[in-house]
Scaffold this motif. Structure first.
Motif, PDB file in Angstrom:
ATOM      1  N   ALA A  16     -33.500 -34.870  -9.658  1.00  0.00           N
ATOM      2  CA  ALA A  16     -32.261 -33.482  -9.376  1.00  0.00           C
ATOM      3  C   ALA A  16     -31.180 -33.084  -8.604  1.00  0.00           C
ATOM      4  O   ALA A  16     -29.944 -32.339  -9.515  1.00  0.00           O
ATOM      5  CB  ALA A  16     -32.686 -32.672  -8.219  1.00  0.00           C
ATOM      6  N   GLN A  64     -33.730 -23.965 -16.402  1.00  0.00           N
ATOM      7  CA  GLN A  64     -34.227 -24.182 -15.312  1.00  0.00           C
ATOM      8  C   GLN A  64     -32.857 -24.907 -14.756  1.00  0.00           C
ATOM      9  O   GLN A  64     -34.031 -25.084 -12.900  1.00  0.00           O
ATOM     10  CB  GLN A  64     -33.979 -26.172 -16.687  1.00  0.00           C
ATOM     11  CG  GLN A  64     -34.757 -27.207 -15.273  1.00  0.00           C
ATOM     12  CD  GLN A  64     -35.023 -28.335 -16.538  1.00  0.00           C
ATOM     13  OE1 GLN A  64     -36.106 -29.232 -16.602  1.00  0.00           O
ATOM     14  NE2 GLN A  64     -32.881 -29.530 -16.371  1.00  0.00           N
ATOM     15  N   TYR A  65     -32.135 -25.376 -14.634  1.00  0.00           N
ATOM     16  CA  TYR A  65     -30.944 -24.736 -13.549  1.00  0.00           C
ATOM     17  C   TYR A  65     -30.712 -23.771 -12.895  1.00  0.00           C
ATOM     18  O   TYR A  65     -31.296 -24.143 -11.720  1.00  0.00           O
ATOM     19  CB  TYR A  65     -29.664 -25.463 -13.822  1.00  0.00           C
ATOM     20  CG  TYR A  65     -28.560 -25.008 -13.060  1.00  0.00           C
ATOM     21  CD1 TYR A  65     -28.413 -26.544 -12.279  1.00  0.00           C
ATOM     22  CD2 TYR A  65     -27.420 -24.471 -13.385  1.00  0.00           C
ATOM     23  CE1 TYR A  65     -27.649 -26.344 -11.445  1.00  0.00           C
ATOM     24  CE2 TYR A  65     -26.583 -23.887 -12.100  1.00  0.00           C
ATOM     25  CZ  TYR A  65     -26.612 -25.222 -11.052  1.00  0.00           C
ATOM     26  OH  TYR A  65     -25.160 -25.697 -10.136  1.00  0.00           O
ATOM     27  N   ARG A  68     -34.814 -23.668 -10.702  1.00  0.00           N
ATOM     28  CA  ARG A  68     -34.857 -24.693  -9.550  1.00  0.00           C
ATOM     29  C   ARG A  68     -34.317 -24.098  -8.142  1.00  0.00           C
ATOM     30  O   ARG A  68     -34.613 -24.891  -7.518  1.00  0.00           O
ATOM     31  CB  ARG A  68     -34.852 -25.763 -10.077  1.00  0.00           C
ATOM     32  CG  ARG A  68     -35.560 -26.239 -11.320  1.00  0.00           C
ATOM     33  CD  ARG A  68     -37.110 -27.245 -10.597  1.00  0.00           C
ATOM     34  NE  ARG A  68     -37.611 -25.469 -10.373  1.00  0.00           N
ATOM     35  CZ  ARG A  68     -38.984 -26.037 -10.044  1.00  0.00           C
ATOM     36  NH1 ARG A  68     -39.356 -27.002  -9.165  1.00  0.00           N
ATOM     37  NH2 ARG A  68     -39.555 -24.231  -9.784  1.00  0.00           N
ATOM     38  N   TYR A 308     -37.326 -33.548 -11.673  1.00  0.00           N
ATOM     39  CA  TYR A 308     -37.252 -32.116 -12.990  1.00  0.00           C
ATOM     40  C   TYR A 308     -38.186 -32.905 -14.093  1.00  0.00           C
ATOM     41  O   TYR A 308     -38.473 -32.050 -15.009  1.00  0.00           O
ATOM     42  CB  TYR A 308     -36.158 -32.000 -13.415  1.00  0.00           C
ATOM     43  CG  TYR A 308     -34.998 -30.630 -12.429  1.00  0.00           C
ATOM     44  CD1 TYR A 308     -35.639 -30.984 -11.407  1.00  0.00           C
ATOM     45  CD2 TYR A 308     -33.922 -30.738 -12.819  1.00  0.00           C
ATOM     46  CE1 TYR A 308     -34.991 -29.797 -10.526  1.00  0.00           C
ATOM     47  CE2 TYR A 308     -33.250 -29.704 -11.769  1.00  0.00           C
ATOM     48  CZ  TYR A 308     -33.134 -29.090 -10.497  1.00  0.00           C
ATOM     49  OH  TYR A 308     -33.286 -28.413 -10.426  1.00  0.00           O
TER      50      TYR A 308
END
Length: 454
Positions: A16, A64-65, A68, A308
């Motif tokens: 990550a 996604q960023y 998460r 990820y």
């Protein structure tokens, strides 16, 4: 994204720390990045903020960023309400994802249990996200008198009798709490251990405890240890520590095991600004700031994402992929067995599987070495990720997985990765491990220092 170090048993690992930094750097490079501020509200008006930048469009990388990051913040800081201040489309995506029917419904439900409020996501602008308001309570360090400390894990529990800061008795016992529906099972094990410790003291002035799970006001709000307890019996199980306080008639303070790990580090090293990590049946995290204060955060890093890779192993409880429990615990060792080529009987539990790997490690078996090297790679990259959210200069790492030569390999490899991949961080960050005995029972001793005493 190029990794200088590939985990030998997990070549698909996508740390990550690197993915996030690559994304943010790319957004800034375009000159089109826009602010994103995430705020989290907790009990009594407490709250935290995290500020970053994103691409203005809700493309796949941005989703996604942000998703998460929200997930990490929830399990690091905690909160029943999340403010997403930034592009509206991104906020709406998080609102849909973190809903009773969304992909993160588990996280929503757990936050509701922890805080007793309906979970909400508020879509707003960066300027309207509330300011941070943190709890600032000094904790622990009370060493005078005759004390008992205990530490409750998923596969064993530890108890120590402590006189003026020195342990005069320590004991470690196996148990199986997560499969026991009767709260009396948990109570009787803890009560019996306290009496065994008390037999080594002239009196008992205070009792301190460390337990996996979310602890609020000496009550267990969420814990895998009580997973099998029926809903109707949960209040009785959650109130065990208050029952102990009434029976013993001494001050009793119980905290999350990760915070006690941080406290153990602060006491043993005489330092503050400490991140604690306990690698046991799961991953426990704790944090003490530079002023020696506990901030009221959850620090449940077992659920915080570190990988990820879309094909990463899923956590058995939350169902989410790439979260800490699968990388820093007995679960991590078990996950890596097939890739290492180690076959063990199916009826062996995870604690017994770890013992088998430790036995192989003691013989110099290269298959076991690769397991610990892999966990060490995980740790090096993940510490850099944790440093993006926590401000610390020291890390204390303990727990059953760190026992023996295998634990040394984990730490050695993590330090190497920090030096090579994150040199600026490595120059200010120190990794610490206690001696062999303290690795296994140190938390119980530190927990004994939590209450002020009579």
């Amino acid at each position: 994204m190029n990794l200088k170090f590939i985990p030998p048993l997990d070549p698909g690992f996508q740390p990550a720390a690197l993915v996030n930094r690559t994304y943010v750097a790319a957004a800034k490079k375009t000159g089109c990045a826009v602010p994103l501020v995430i705020g989290l509200e907790r009990e009594c008006g407490l709250g935290s903020r995290f500020e970053t930048v994103v691409f203005p469009a809700a493309d796949k990388a941005t989703r996604q960023y942000v998703e998460r990051t929200v997930k990490f913040l929830l399990w690091a800081f905690g909160g029943w309400k999340v403010h997403v201040g930034g592009p509206k489309a991104i906020g709406e995506f998080i609102q849909k994802t973190y809903s009773p029917r969304g992909a993160r419904k588990f996280d929503c439900r757990m936050m509701e249990l922890a805080y007793g409020r309906k979970f909400q996501v508020v879509v707003t602008t960066a300027a309207k996200v509330p300011r941070a308001r943190e709890m600032q309570v000094s904790a622990g360090g009370h060493l005078k008198g005759c004390r008992i400390g205990f530490d409750l894990g998923a596969s064993d529990y530890k108890v120590s009798a402590v006189v003026n800061g020195e342990a005069v008795f320590t004991e470690e016992s196996p148990w199986d709490p997560k499969n026991q529906p009767n709260p009396d099972y948990h109570y009787h094990h803890i009560s019996a251990a306290l009496h065994r410790a008390a037999a080594h003291l002239p009196r008992v002035d205070a009792i301190g405890g460390s337990s996996a799970g979310i602890i609020v006001d000496n009550e267990i709000r969420v814990a895998s240890l009580l997973r099998a307890v029926p809903k109707k019996d949960f209040p009785r199980a959650a109130g065990i520590f208050k029952r102990i306080r009434q029976e013993w008639k001494v001050p009793v303070v119980v905290m999350n095991d990760g915070d006690v790990t941080a406290l153990a580090g602060a006491l043993s090293l005489n330092k503050k600004g400490m991140l604690g990590m306990a690698l046991g049946s799961s991953e426990a995290g704790g944090f003490m700031d530079q002023q020696g204060r506990i901030l009221g955060w959850l620090n449940e890093l077992a659920f915080a994402p570190v990988d990820y890779n879309p094909q990463a192993a899923a956590d058995e409880w939350s169902g989410d992929c790439g979260v800490g429990a699968q990388y820093f615990s007995q679960q991590a060792v078990n996950k890596l067995l097939p890739a290492a080529g180690i076959s063990l009987p199916e009826n062996l539990g995870q604690p017994e599987r770890l013992k088998e790997v430790q036995a192989l490690m003691a013989k110099g078996d290269e298959r076991a070495v690769k397991i610990y090297e892999t966990i060490g790679v995980y740790l090096g990259y993940s510490l850099a990720h944790y440093a993006d959210f926590y401000k610390f200069n020291d890390v204390l790492i303990l727990g059953r997985v760190t026992t023996g030569r295998g634990g040394d390999i984990v730490i050695e490899r993590a330090r190497e990765i920090l030096r090579e991949e994150f040199p600026a961080l490595a120059r200010k960050l120190a990794l610490h491990v206690p001696d062999e005995k303290s690795r296994r029972v140190g938390q119980a001793v530190a927990a004994a220092s939590l209450p002020e005493g009579k």
